[in-house]
Write a protein that holds these residues in place. Sequence first.
Motif, PDB file in Angstrom:
ATOM      1  N   ILE A 139      -3.274 -48.654  17.164  1.00 58.78           N
ATOM      2  CA  ILE A 139      -4.275 -48.985  16.134  1.00 58.78           C
ATOM      3  C   ILE A 139      -5.212 -50.085  16.634  1.00 58.78           C
ATOM      4  O   ILE A 139      -6.443 -49.996  16.484  1.00 58.78           O
ATOM      5  N   LEU A 140      -4.642 -51.126  17.244  1.00 58.98           N
ATOM      6  CA  LEU A 140      -5.467 -52.218  17.780  1.00 58.98           C
ATOM      7  C   LEU A 140      -6.395 -51.719  18.893  1.00 58.98           C
ATOM      8  O   LEU A 140      -7.542 -52.159  18.995  1.00 58.98           O
ATOM      9  N   SER A 141      -5.883 -50.779  19.728  1.00 57.77           N
ATOM     10  CA  SER A 141      -6.698 -50.241  20.816  1.00 57.77           C
ATOM     11  C   SER A 141      -7.901 -49.469  20.269  1.00 57.77           C
ATOM     12  O   SER A 141      -9.024 -49.612  20.752  1.00 57.77           O
ATOM     13  N   GLN A 175       4.577 -57.579  25.660  1.00 62.40           N
ATOM     14  CA  GLN A 175       3.805 -56.999  24.565  1.00 62.40           C
ATOM     15  C   GLN A 175       2.304 -57.134  24.805  1.00 62.40           C
ATOM     16  O   GLN A 175       1.533 -56.228  24.471  1.00 62.40           O
ATOM     17  N   ILE A 176       1.876 -58.249  25.392  1.00 66.38           N
ATOM     18  CA  ILE A 176       0.448 -58.416  25.725  1.00 66.38           C
ATOM     19  C   ILE A 176       0.033 -57.401  26.781  1.00 66.38           C
ATOM     20  O   ILE A 176      -1.010 -56.746  26.675  1.00 66.38           O
ATOM     21  N   VAL A 177       0.880 -57.263  27.814  1.00 65.08           N
ATOM     22  CA  VAL A 177       0.587 -56.297  28.876  1.00 65.08           C
ATOM     23  C   VAL A 177       0.540 -54.886  28.313  1.00 65.08           C
ATOM     24  O   VAL A 177      -0.373 -54.102  28.627  1.00 65.08           O
ATOM     25  N   SER A 178       1.524 -54.548  27.459  1.00 65.16           N
ATOM     26  CA  SER A 178       1.551 -53.198  26.900  1.00 65.16           C
ATOM     27  C   SER A 178       0.343 -52.937  26.017  1.00 65.16           C
ATOM     28  O   SER A 178      -0.148 -51.808  25.944  1.00 65.16           O
ATOM     29  N   GLN A 179      -0.181 -53.980  25.334  1.00 62.63           N
ATOM     30  CA  GLN A 179      -1.402 -53.810  24.530  1.00 62.63           C
ATOM     31  C   GLN A 179      -2.579 -53.440  25.417  1.00 62.63           C
ATOM     32  O   GLN A 179      -3.319 -52.499  25.144  1.00 62.63           O
TER      33      GLN A 179
END
Length: 872
Positions: A81-83, A403-407
């Motif tokens: 969703i953020l992406s 989690q930052i990397v995965s985002q």
Amino acid sequence: MNNTPKFWTRLFEWLCDDSFFEELQGDLEERYFINQEKFGAQKAKAAYRKEVLKMVRPSVLKLKNKLPGLFNVSLFRIHLILSLRNLKRNKVYSTINILGLGAALSVCLLIVNMVLTGLLEDHQHPENDRFYRITTTQTYSNGVKNRSATNPKPLERILKSELPEIELMALVDFGPNFKFDWGNAGFETNSILVDPTFFKLFDFKVLEGNPNNLFEDLNSIVITSEVAEQIFSDESAIGKTTLDGKVVKAVIENPKAVSHMDFQTIASRDINKLSDFKDKSSPADWEAFDGYFIYIRANDQFKKSEIDLKLREISNRVNSFDNIGDRSFLFSSQRVRDVTFGDFFMFDFGMVVNRNWLYTMLILGAIILGVAIFNYTNLAVARGIQRTKEIGIRKINGSTEFQIVSQFLTETVLLAILAFGIGLVSYNLFASTFVSTLEGVSGIFTESLSPKLILWFLFFTVLIGLIAGILPALHFARIKPLDAIKSKLLGNRLSVPKLRKVLTGIQLTISMLSILLMTIGNDVYKQVLSSDLGFDYESVVTFNTYEVDTEILLNSLSKISTIEEISRSDFTPGVEHNGLMKAFMGKTIDTVPIYVGTANYAFGNLYEPKMLRGELPQTLEKTSDHILVNPLFLQRLNIPLDSALGQKIYLKSSGGQSVQTKYIAGVMDSFVRNAMESYGVPFVIELSEENEELNTISLKIDFENLSTTLDQVNKIYSDLSTKSTFEPKFLDDQIENSYYELLGIIKTIWFLGIVIILIAILGQLGITLYDAESRTKEIGIRKVLGAGPIHLLKLLLGGTLKTLLIALVISTPLAFLFIGNGIMVNISVQTHISIFAAIEGFLGLSTLVIGVILLQTLRTARLNPSESLRNE
């Protein structure tokens, strides 16, 4: 001792459920040792890899322990969703990245399709891993070496008697051109002659009939689907006949893009027993040019290295024979499935692409993807600076580095998948145009994409997305929360501005190399078009005669006042490859292969060939024993130039035993038989007034009356022939068309170069937009202080000009090396690399880059500075 492949063993142990591992691994090891003993270590390892991959299924994997720790559905949903929100919020940057990567992926699909099609050619044949063709290398006493795909006829007997390891052997010859009744001039097909073993070795799909019926009688042929669709459309082709009575017994698939072979019809080798096609050469003749293509299937215990060793022993024994002349032989094997991307041999037929081309295409594909990845990484680093506060807040709220990397990676993978969709649509839109533009690659290209290839490419696209996003993801994930909120980036590592400069520099260097190859390659092509071929071909029209009384035709043409000269020949100068013969001065066995064309004595009046020695043909006495030769002919026969005139030469027809006596009447200076000559073979023009096979008529016509004259010739030809039409061709157009291979290379360079530059310009636009946005307040203050568009242009240009100059310095020697060793080495006419073409390329790219910056500068200059400074 366990010597199974360690990587695959550990991978299987990691994936496999512990309760199954010991038993399944034991089975795998047992099978591995059996294969190793039976087939050798290499094949055993390949089989082991396949077995491990087959084991990757839900019933064997320990999913319960592995999957939850690596993948959280709720977290993935939030990232997705953020992406989507980020892509929507940054529409310009998202569009630039998607279009750039989409263009790169569409080109890579084209390249992968060609490479994969070529690599899979001839894999459909049974036991293709032990299916070979035999090749011959002849080395003459003067050091000249000729590598031929055909072999001397006596070799067949020796192979059969001395290599019992050969299971099957098939002999293939070039055959006559069979003609079908179609249109005005008919449809002529190229053919091969085969024996019954051919269809046991080669597996072509049978669409209609039975190919083995070919050997029932000598009037049977097999045609390909290309011929059937062209001539018979929806009708059955079985039972249809050629103009000379050959009956179609079967239809097989078109070999193009399936095999290295190129043929339209197949006939039995026994056709040579017919008087029209009788092979007059001696079965004891060791001339490879008169020989066969030999294909063999070895037994499963006979390795390629052992075959080549046996062939080398046979070569050494043959070289001791008294009747082979002043040369030595080296026979070798080549896997049939490797022919398409193998080495070049004389008389190769079909699509044979040099292995260097394969590597070049893969490198170009990697470069294009690299440029697109640089684009994304560059823009992601630039945009990431504005997202540092977001990263800091998320870290304070408990987000981990993972989690930052995965985002970040979710965003790049989503963008890559959208780009994949764009690339797939672009491929379908432009694939047919690509094939029609680059005709030279049609033999290794299929427009349709298999579902398997699409899935593999989707996986590859996701991998590209991960590679493109990993650098900015790791960089910003390591920023401390307070530093992120203060927009303070990592200072003890490579700084973001430096990273951006490096990526921009690499991108511009690749773009500079591309445009230099485009401009220099185009200049070389223009040089070839305007080169001196050693004869005059302006205002020359040629046409072929079919079933026409040539004497009556020539008498009628001579009465047309606007026709300045008329000549007859069996070849078209500068275009056609002529028949092969053998020349010698003394003993018959000391022969040199030559290309021969025949023309009448008016050839000199019309074409005015430049002469090193001797007079033009029209000044000679009109006998049938005069020949004109090129300097290479003298070099191969060790004849000094000053004593060449009047030298007695013997010519032996290829495929026959008759010998003609000729005398050198002239030495032509730089007469170019074909500018794209792949092999340095001597060229001879026989002069004759009585040869009935001189069916190519050349006319030099007054240019001002060209149209009227051609109408008159058309009327005369139509009155004399009811079975064919007058089809004139301008010689300069034919010569230009004969450069299709070079043109194909240039078009490929331009096609790929434009894509690379387009992606780079999109990236430059994105960086310029970012610079303008990130420096909005600075630009506003400068405008308040009186800065104009010129000052803003200097500000936004920054070090771009310096980067362009560095890119030029790096790219120029690489472009010169590629053009010189990759293109010019295959051209027989004199060409050179122009420094002005390189300057033209540099100025072209510089104009594009500066133009993008200038447009953004003008846009920025029109903004009201009060808007950007309102809240300060």
